[in-house]
Write a protein that holds these residues in place. Structure first.
Motif, short mmCIF file in Angstrom:
data_model
loop_
_atom_site.label_atom_id
_atom_site.label_comp_id
_atom_site.label_asym_id
_atom_site.label_seq_id
_atom_site.Cartn_x
_atom_site.Cartn_y
_atom_site.Cartn_z
N UNK A 248 38.20 48.30 37.89
CA UNK A 248 38.75 48.72 36.59
C UNK A 248 39.46 47.57 35.90
N UNK A 249 40.24 46.81 36.67
CA UNK A 249 40.93 45.65 36.10
C UNK A 249 39.96 44.61 35.58
N UNK A 250 38.85 44.45 36.27
CA UNK A 250 37.88 43.44 35.86
C UNK A 250 37.14 43.83 34.59
N UNK A 251 37.00 45.13 34.35
CA UNK A 251 36.16 45.59 33.23
C UNK A 251 36.93 45.88 31.94
N UNK A 252 38.03 46.65 32.00
CA UNK A 252 38.61 47.13 30.75
C UNK A 252 39.20 46.04 29.87
N UNK A 253 39.76 44.92 30.42
CA UNK A 253 40.34 43.92 29.52
C UNK A 253 39.31 43.25 28.61
N UNK A 254 38.05 43.29 29.01
CA UNK A 254 37.01 42.63 28.21
C UNK A 254 36.99 43.16 26.79
N UNK A 255 37.10 44.47 26.65
CA UNK A 255 36.97 45.10 25.33
C UNK A 255 38.16 44.73 24.44
N UNK A 256 39.34 44.61 25.02
CA UNK A 256 40.50 44.21 24.24
C UNK A 256 40.45 42.73 23.91
N UNK A 257 39.98 41.91 24.85
CA UNK A 257 39.94 40.47 24.64
C UNK A 257 38.97 40.09 23.52
#
Length: 563
Positions: A248-257
């Motif tokens: 989850x940590x690896x995936x969700x920040x991508x969309x915000x970044x």
């Protein structure tokens, strides 16, 4: 160099004390020499060294050395030197002293052999690092630092409660494998999770790090979250829950970044993304996975530090950090642009760069241990890393449109610090055995086989192709001046929306009760007033009659006394 039992954090605290009473070139020399001397001393300390003493019936091990702690000790010393060199031009006592104490606290935490010692340095990390945020000396940085400090101290409080329960239930405070078995272990796990930026507990990273000084953010990127990764690797290896959390940590920040405009905030999301790979490796728990997790933490300090340094240099020279206001800086900052691209290639795991030789271990461990779904999601997040950190950061800062900004390269100390990090990123990528020899386990892993190289090359090629195509079609999210709410939406929007009506109702009820009470008091006062000034309470009495009554009462009292 000195006695082997001397704690590795001691030189940092001594150096900070000396630096506090010096200035100018002498202080700069102390700031640089401290991590060098401490690091040279650490090279002479053998595995198995312990410094301990008794404390209220428990054995405190303030300095305990094994291969896992040594790995983090080495990289923290390297990071401390690079950070000090990068900030050498800063004439701010607050930043210089707090930076040295912060690095020393991180070193103390990874060599803590018991939970009490860990707690002490856990809290010192929070107290010493917050000044790097407040050193910006703006209202935004003050508020962000205050929120940061509250969350970090809260993590320490939860950790302390967990330690107390753990000591009571297990009659030990040794900092070894804990696992999730009881209330105490869950409390300690949550405390580690806060500092590790678990999902829903991560917003302090993206909130506070971009508000720190250009040099302070580099310090922050190196220590706090990596101490938490170390703590998880020591206490919770093989905890399967960490696999789900890490993915989850690896995936969700991508969309915000991808949609974020502040490039340092993009890197903050990228940090959470990279920690996700480490957490997955710890959750899998095999020797290869643990090696991958801790080696990726080692490399992340270097390449993420390099990216933060390059953006710090841009901010230092231009006063701007938003992608919408930058661009074309390769014309006036070509060296910084090249160094930034080396960091971008490393974080994107290009072959022959450091990220490739550690990230591939975690992904191989996932595939080899029945976590095919995790491997696929990590592959997706690896492509996302290339988009938001490997391409977006250098593209919008140095290329893209020409913003018209013309400046110069940053000070030489900043360039030298970035160059050292870049050289290490390439050296580890070209010769990974130098890093592998420091890892806790000898697995004989070889990252440069045909499968790994081909898979990663294809992934990077198609990710780059997707970025170019989206850009040409004007479908890639543009860099716009904006504010993107993450989990902070809860306390910025949702909580006010819920609590405002509640408090409005509460205060209305309070006003009604007070009004009713005052009405009753006024009624009593009015009733008394009706007898004034001619009422019974104001009637005059003859003094003679009062003397008679006093005599009667005295006589009754005497009779009762003799009775």
């Amino acid at each position: 160099m000195w006695m082997p039992e001397m704690p590795a954090f001691a030189p940092f605290f001594i150096g900070a004390l000396i630096a506090l009473f010096t200035q100018g070139k002498l202080r700069q020399a102390i700031l640089l020499i401290t991590p060098v001397l401490s690091g040279l001393h650490l090279l002479t300390v053998p595995v198995g060294t312990v410094l301990s003493f008794d404390f209220i019936g428990f054995q405190l091990e303030v300095f305990e050395v094994d291969k896992l702690s040594l790995l983090f000790g080495y990289i923290f010393h390297i990071a401390a030197f690079i950070c000090m060199l990068f900030a050498l031009h800063v004439k701010d006592t607050l930043q210089q002293i707090s930076g040295l104490l912060y690095a020393g606290s991180a070193v103390g935490a990874v060599f803590a052999g018991d939970l009490i010692t860990l707690f002490v340095f856990w809290e010192l990390l929070a107290v010493t690092s917050v000044f790097l945020i407040w050193a910006t000396r703006t209202e935004r940085s003050y508020l962000a630092g205050l929120r940061y400090l509250i969350i970090q101290v809260l993590s320490g409080v939860v950790l302390l409660v967990g330690i107390i329960f753990y000591a009571h239930e297990h009659n030990t405070i040794d900092f070894t494998k804990i696992g999730l078995s009881d209330t105490a272990s869950w409390l300690i796990f949550i405390a580690f999770g806060v500092k590790c930026a678990f999902p829903m507990l991560h917003n302090w990273v993206t909130d506070a790090y971009p508000e720190a000084t250009p040099t302070g953010t580099v310090f922050l990127s190196a220590f706090t979250t990596k101490v938490a990764v170390y703590a998880l690797a020591r206490a919770y290896p093989g905890t399967e829950l960490l696999v789900y959390i890490g993915v989850t940590m690896a995936c969700f920040p991508i969309f915000f970044a991808v949609i974020e405009n502040d490039l340092r905030r993009v890197l903050s999301y990228s940090m959470i993304n990279q920690i996700g790979f480490m957490v997955v490796g710890i959750g899998i728990g095999t020797t290869l996975a643990i090696n991958g997790a801790v080696s990726h933490a080692f490399n992340d300090i270097l390449f993420k530090g390099l990216l933060f340094m390059s953006m710090g240099a841009v901010l230092h020279m231009t006063g701007k950090i938003d992608g919408s206001r930058l661009g074309g800086l390769y014309k006036s900052m070509p060296k910084t642009a090249i160094l930034c691209m080396i960091g971008a290639a490393s974080i994107s795991a290009f072959p022959l760069f450091s990220g490739f030789v550690s990230k591939s271990m975690v992904m191989s461990a996932a595939l080899n241990n029945g976590y095919g779904w995790a491997w696929l999601l990590l592959l997706f997040s690896a492509a996302g890393v290339f988009h938001h950190a490997g391409i977006k950061i250098p593209y919008f800062a140095f290329f893209a449109h020409d913003s018209g900004i013309r400046t110069t390269e940053p000070p030489k100390n900043m360039l030298l610090a970035m160059t050292i990090s870049a050289v290490l990123c390439i050296a580890i990528g070209v010769y990974p055995q130098a890093l592998y020899s420091l890892l806790p386990y000898d697995t004989g892993y070889n990252p440069y086989d045909a499968t790994h190289v081909l898979t990663q090359t294809q992934l990077l090629f198609f990710s780059a192709l997707a970025f170019v195509w989206l850009n040409l079609k004007n479908m890639y999210p543009p860099e716009l001046p904006s504010v993107n709410l993450d989990i902070d939406w809860l306390y910025r929007r949702l909580f006010p929306a819920i609590l405002t009506p509640f408090f409005n109702t509460f205060w209305a009820l309070d006003r009604a009760i007070r009004k009713s009470f005052m009405r009753g008091v006024n009624g009593v006062i009015g009733m008394v007033a009706r007898h004034e000034p001619d009422g019974i309470l104001s009637r005059t009495q003859l003094s003679g009659s009062m003397v008679i009554w006093v005599s009667i009462l005295l006589a009754v009292f005497l009779i009762l006394s003799f009775w």
